[in-house]
Design an enzyme around this catalytic site. Structure first.
Site, PDB file in Angstrom:
ATOM      1  N   ASP A 254      -5.921  29.392 -30.828  1.00  0.00           N
ATOM      2  CA  ASP A 254      -6.954  28.295 -30.112  1.00  0.00           C
ATOM      3  C   ASP A 254      -8.473  28.655 -30.237  1.00  0.00           C
ATOM      4  O   ASP A 254      -8.859  29.855 -29.724  1.00  0.00           O
ATOM      5  CB  ASP A 254      -6.377  28.282 -28.696  1.00  0.00           C
ATOM      6  CG  ASP A 254      -6.457  26.537 -28.235  1.00  0.00           C
ATOM      7  OD1 ASP A 254      -7.091  25.857 -28.890  1.00  0.00           O
ATOM      8  OD2 ASP A 254      -6.007  26.579 -26.859  1.00  0.00           O
TER       9      ASP A 254
ATOM     10  N   GLU B  81     -10.113  21.297 -29.540  1.00  0.00           N
ATOM     11  CA  GLU B  81     -10.350  20.000 -28.798  1.00  0.00           C
ATOM     12  C   GLU B  81     -11.146  18.921 -29.166  1.00  0.00           C
ATOM     13  O   GLU B  81     -12.550  19.309 -29.622  1.00  0.00           O
ATOM     14  CB  GLU B  81     -10.513  20.496 -27.346  1.00  0.00           C
ATOM     15  CG  GLU B  81      -9.705  21.332 -26.905  1.00  0.00           C
ATOM     16  CD  GLU B  81      -9.864  21.597 -25.345  1.00  0.00           C
ATOM     17  OE1 GLU B  81     -10.634  20.812 -24.673  1.00  0.00           O
ATOM     18  OE2 GLU B  81      -8.787  22.399 -24.540  1.00  0.00           O
TER      19      GLU B  81
ATOM     20  N   GLU C  81      -2.240  15.362 -24.794  1.00  0.00           N
ATOM     21  CA  GLU C  81      -1.999  15.987 -23.566  1.00  0.00           C
ATOM     22  C   GLU C  81      -2.286  15.014 -22.412  1.00  0.00           C
ATOM     23  O   GLU C  81      -3.344  14.669 -22.551  1.00  0.00           O
ATOM     24  CB  GLU C  81      -2.887  17.231 -23.234  1.00  0.00           C
ATOM     25  CG  GLU C  81      -2.690  17.786 -22.074  1.00  0.00           C
ATOM     26  CD  GLU C  81      -3.115  19.371 -21.769  1.00  0.00           C
ATOM     27  OE1 GLU C  81      -3.644  19.867 -22.741  1.00  0.00           O
ATOM     28  OE2 GLU C  81      -3.417  19.814 -20.628  1.00  0.00           O
TER      29      GLU C  81
ATOM     30  N   LYS D 105      -6.395  25.535 -33.605  1.00  0.00           N
ATOM     31  CA  LYS D 105      -6.394  24.290 -32.738  1.00  0.00           C
ATOM     32  C   LYS D 105      -7.773  24.092 -32.263  1.00  0.00           C
ATOM     33  O   LYS D 105      -8.331  25.207 -31.734  1.00  0.00           O
ATOM     34  CB  LYS D 105      -5.271  24.352 -31.658  1.00  0.00           C
ATOM     35  CG  LYS D 105      -5.308  23.122 -30.753  1.00  0.00           C
ATOM     36  CD  LYS D 105      -4.113  22.830 -30.034  1.00  0.00           C
ATOM     37  CE  LYS D 105      -4.216  23.798 -28.528  1.00  0.00           C
ATOM     38  NZ  LYS D 105      -5.630  23.346 -27.753  1.00  0.00           N
TER      39      LYS D 105
ATOM     40  N   ASP E 120      -5.662  28.652 -25.011  1.00  0.00           N
ATOM     41  CA  ASP E 120      -6.996  29.119 -24.478  1.00  0.00           C
ATOM     42  C   ASP E 120      -6.536  29.070 -22.814  1.00  0.00           C
ATOM     43  O   ASP E 120      -7.084  29.433 -21.819  1.00  0.00           O
ATOM     44  CB  ASP E 120      -8.188  28.554 -24.354  1.00  0.00           C
ATOM     45  CG  ASP E 120      -8.350  27.001 -24.467  1.00  0.00           C
ATOM     46  OD1 ASP E 120      -7.070  26.270 -23.994  1.00  0.00           O
ATOM     47  OD2 ASP E 120      -9.249  26.522 -24.559  1.00  0.00           O
ATOM     48  N   SER E 121      -5.099  28.494 -22.357  1.00  0.00           N
ATOM     49  CA  SER E 121      -4.403  28.377 -21.236  1.00  0.00           C
ATOM     50  C   SER E 121      -4.421  30.143 -20.907  1.00  0.00           C
ATOM     51  O   SER E 121      -4.209  30.028 -19.583  1.00  0.00           O
ATOM     52  CB  SER E 121      -3.132  27.914 -21.238  1.00  0.00           C
ATOM     53  OG  SER E 121      -2.498  28.213 -22.392  1.00  0.00           O
TER      54      SER E 121
END
Ligand code: KIV
Length: 263
Positions: free
Chosen positions: A83, A114, A180, A112, A44-45
């Site tokens: 993501d 978070e 991270e 993925k 999602d960057s």
């Protein structure tokens, strides 16, 4: 040969470093795949590097699915990690399942999300339904406003919680965990304690693998790149060579160095 959750786990056991790289389109997906990147993260960057936002928060599940579809058309051996964006899985586990299915139908092999201990029930729910999940702990960019900025996590007393998060997601069935922006000694301890691979970004050289954001490592993101990234276009004659050098440096344990790590 196609990279799978099983081969990735074996790579950890064999101390064979794992390479991840983000990509968001067909051409870069094909390029990363051709250079032997083990996993392509459609991160999602993309909110920052493709759409020009300050954070990944505006990214929708439709955006993630679109970019996953593009990458999937280009890659044949790399694992594709889709993501789950902000707001697409936090409400409840059913919402997470619905959106993980969308990502997998778009071409992701794994997803993925978070979060650590707080996401344990969701991870279990997805895994029990046949979805391979990677957790992402430490600096979790979707919570940037809650964290007070893009800052190193897990220093001092916070280290204990981060270790518990890592153990919790492993117990829940995650196949890997992204660490991270965490101190390198903590990343080393987590890596030693887990049987699933740790994929570091700003977490030091002890992680089982590394991930970078494509635009950062090509030196083409117009804003400031993080300390933990490295511009692989410096000294490379082509984008292919830059990505190939990144893969080689991770495999040989040359990247990351102290300069790209936190204490
Ligand atoms: O979205 C992304 O690119 C990520 C990496 C920074 C790990 O989550």
């Amino acid at each position: 040969m196609a990279v799978t959750v099983t081969s990735m786990k074996k790579m950890k056991a064999d101390k064979d470093k794992i390479t991840w790289l983000t990509a968001y389109d067909y051409s870069f997906g094909a390029l990363a795949d051709a250079q032997g990147v083990d996993a392509i993260l459609v991160g999602d960057s993309l909110g920052m590097v493709m759409q020009g936002h300050e954070t990944p928060i505006p990214v929708s599940i439709e955006d993630s699915c679109y970019h996953t579809q593009c990458v999937a058309r280009g890659a044949s051996n790399s694992m594709i990690v889709g993501d789950l964006p902000f707001g697409s899985y936090q409400m409840n586990k059913e919402q997470a399942y619905e959106n993980a299915v969308k990502l997998m139908q778009a071409g992701a092999h794994t997803v993925k999300l978070e979060g650590g201990e707080l996401q344990v029930e969701t991870i279990k729910f997805l895994v029990e339904r046949g979805i391979a999940v990677c957790a992402h702990i430490g600096l979790t960019p979707q919570s940037v406003h809650q964290l007070g900025g893009f800052k190193v996590q897990g220093r001092g007393v916070a280290a204990k919680q981060l270790l518990e998060d890592a153990l919790g997601v492993e117990q829940a069935g995650a196949f890997a965990v992204v660490l991270e922006a965490v101190p390198q000694t903590l990343a080393q301890e987590i890596t030693d304690r887990l049987s699933i691979p740790t994929i570091g970004i700003g977490a030091g050289p002890a992680c089982d693998g590394q991930v970078l954001v494509l635009q950062d490592m090509l030196g083409i993101y117009p804003k400031k790149s993080p300390k933990f990234s490295k511009n692989y276009m410096e000294g490379a004659g082509s984008v292919q060579e830059a990505v190939s050098n990144y893969v080689a440096e991770v495999k040989q344990g040359v990247f990351p160095t102290e300069q790209h790590s936190f204490n």
